[in-house]
Write a protein that holds these residues in place. Structure first.
Motif, PDB file in Angstrom:
ATOM      1  N   LEU A   1      41.049  39.690  38.964  1.00 49.33           N
ATOM      2  CA  LEU A   1      40.493  38.695  39.880  1.00 49.33           C
ATOM      3  C   LEU A   1      39.886  39.327  41.130  1.00 49.33           C
ATOM      4  O   LEU A   1      40.291  40.416  41.541  1.00 49.33           O
ATOM      5  N   THR A   2      38.967  38.612  41.746  1.00 51.45           N
ATOM      6  CA  THR A   2      38.454  39.023  43.056  1.00 51.45           C
ATOM      7  C   THR A   2      39.478  38.629  44.116  1.00 51.45           C
ATOM      8  O   THR A   2      40.368  37.805  43.868  1.00 51.45           O
TER       9      THR A   2
ATOM     10  N   GLU B   1      39.496  34.915  44.665  1.00 45.12           N
ATOM     11  CA  GLU B   1      40.194  34.154  43.621  1.00 45.12           C
ATOM     12  C   GLU B   1      41.705  34.226  43.809  1.00 45.12           C
ATOM     13  O   GLU B   1      42.413  33.241  43.571  1.00 45.12           O
TER      14      GLU B   1
ATOM     15  N   GLU C   1      42.494  31.821  46.480  1.00 46.07           N
ATOM     16  CA  GLU C   1      42.314  30.450  45.970  1.00 46.07           C
ATOM     17  C   GLU C   1      43.504  30.006  45.121  1.00 46.07           C
ATOM     18  O   GLU C   1      43.990  28.881  45.238  1.00 46.07           O
TER      19      GLU C   1
ATOM     20  N   THR D   1      37.265  38.076  35.781  1.00 39.92           N
ATOM     21  CA  THR D   1      36.137  38.116  36.708  1.00 39.92           C
ATOM     22  C   THR D   1      35.738  39.522  37.112  1.00 39.92           C
ATOM     23  O   THR D   1      34.555  39.873  37.077  1.00 39.92           O
TER      24      THR D   1
END
Length: 198
Positions: free
Chosen positions: A40-41, A44, A47, A93
């Motif tokens: 993930l970034t 993310e 989030e 991602t």
């Protein structure tokens, strides 16, 4: 390794989260990567996990509730001993956006981005059982192929970056080299290896 060992591999659903954590973060350190760094970034992670000390753990727990959990745990005689971060490339991602590890073609492959054998269980065949279990799970979900991006070290693998795996490890599991990438791990080029399932 005894010949009567009982191996099982299961996706990391919420009820298996603690088993996953026992493999990758036994002391439950909140700043540990929780196997998200290659998936993930940073946005993310925030989030999914919120803006709190244990955001990485919370983000990983949220991933475990999705249709495709973020990987599988392998058990030896009922004890969790290995973790494989695997899923559709389109859902990973960081890999999907990578400019260094580009897709080989348009096939909607599943990708292995991390392989971890729990401390105290190395050299007992865990990685082979783990990869086989991960591939079987991907096949059961309709994956046409599974890819990995290991290195080809001259000698023993540096355990500080063993999560990427070695060419030999994946060859033993039926993967073939289908290309190279512009990415490196410990200054070694990372390959693209694939095992076709359909």
């Amino acid at each position: 390794m005894t010949t009567d060992a009982q191996w099982e591999t299961h996706p990391v659903t919420p009820d298996r989260f603690e088993d996953f954590a026992d493999v990758i973060n036994r002391n439950r350190r909140p700043t540990h990567c929780w196997c998200l760094s290659h998936r993930l970034t940073a946005a993310e992670i925030v989030e999914l996990g919120g803006d709190c000390e244990d955001q990485r753990e919370r983000a990983m727990r949220a991933l475990c509730e999705r249709e495709h959990p973020p990987g599988v745990v392998t058990y030896l005689d009922g004890e969790p001993v290995g973790w494989c971060n695997i899923g559709p490339r389109s859902e990973i991602t960081r890999l999907n956006r990578s400019t260094l590890m580009l897709p080989t073609d348009d096939l909607p492959v599943w990708s292995i981005v991390c392989v971890v054998v729990r401390s105290g269980f190395r050299r007992r065949g865990v990685s082979h059982e783990l990869i086989e279990g991960a591939v079987a799970w991907a096949a059961s979900r309709g994956a046409p192929a599974v890819e990995s991006h290991p290195v080809d070290p001259k000698g023993r693998m540096d355990l500080t970056m063993a999560f990427v795996g070695t060419r030999a490890m994946f060859e033993r599991a039926g993967f073939e080299v289908v290309g190279t990438t512009d990415a490196t791990a410990s200054k070694m080029p990372r390959l693209t290896m694939r095992r076709t399932l359909t």
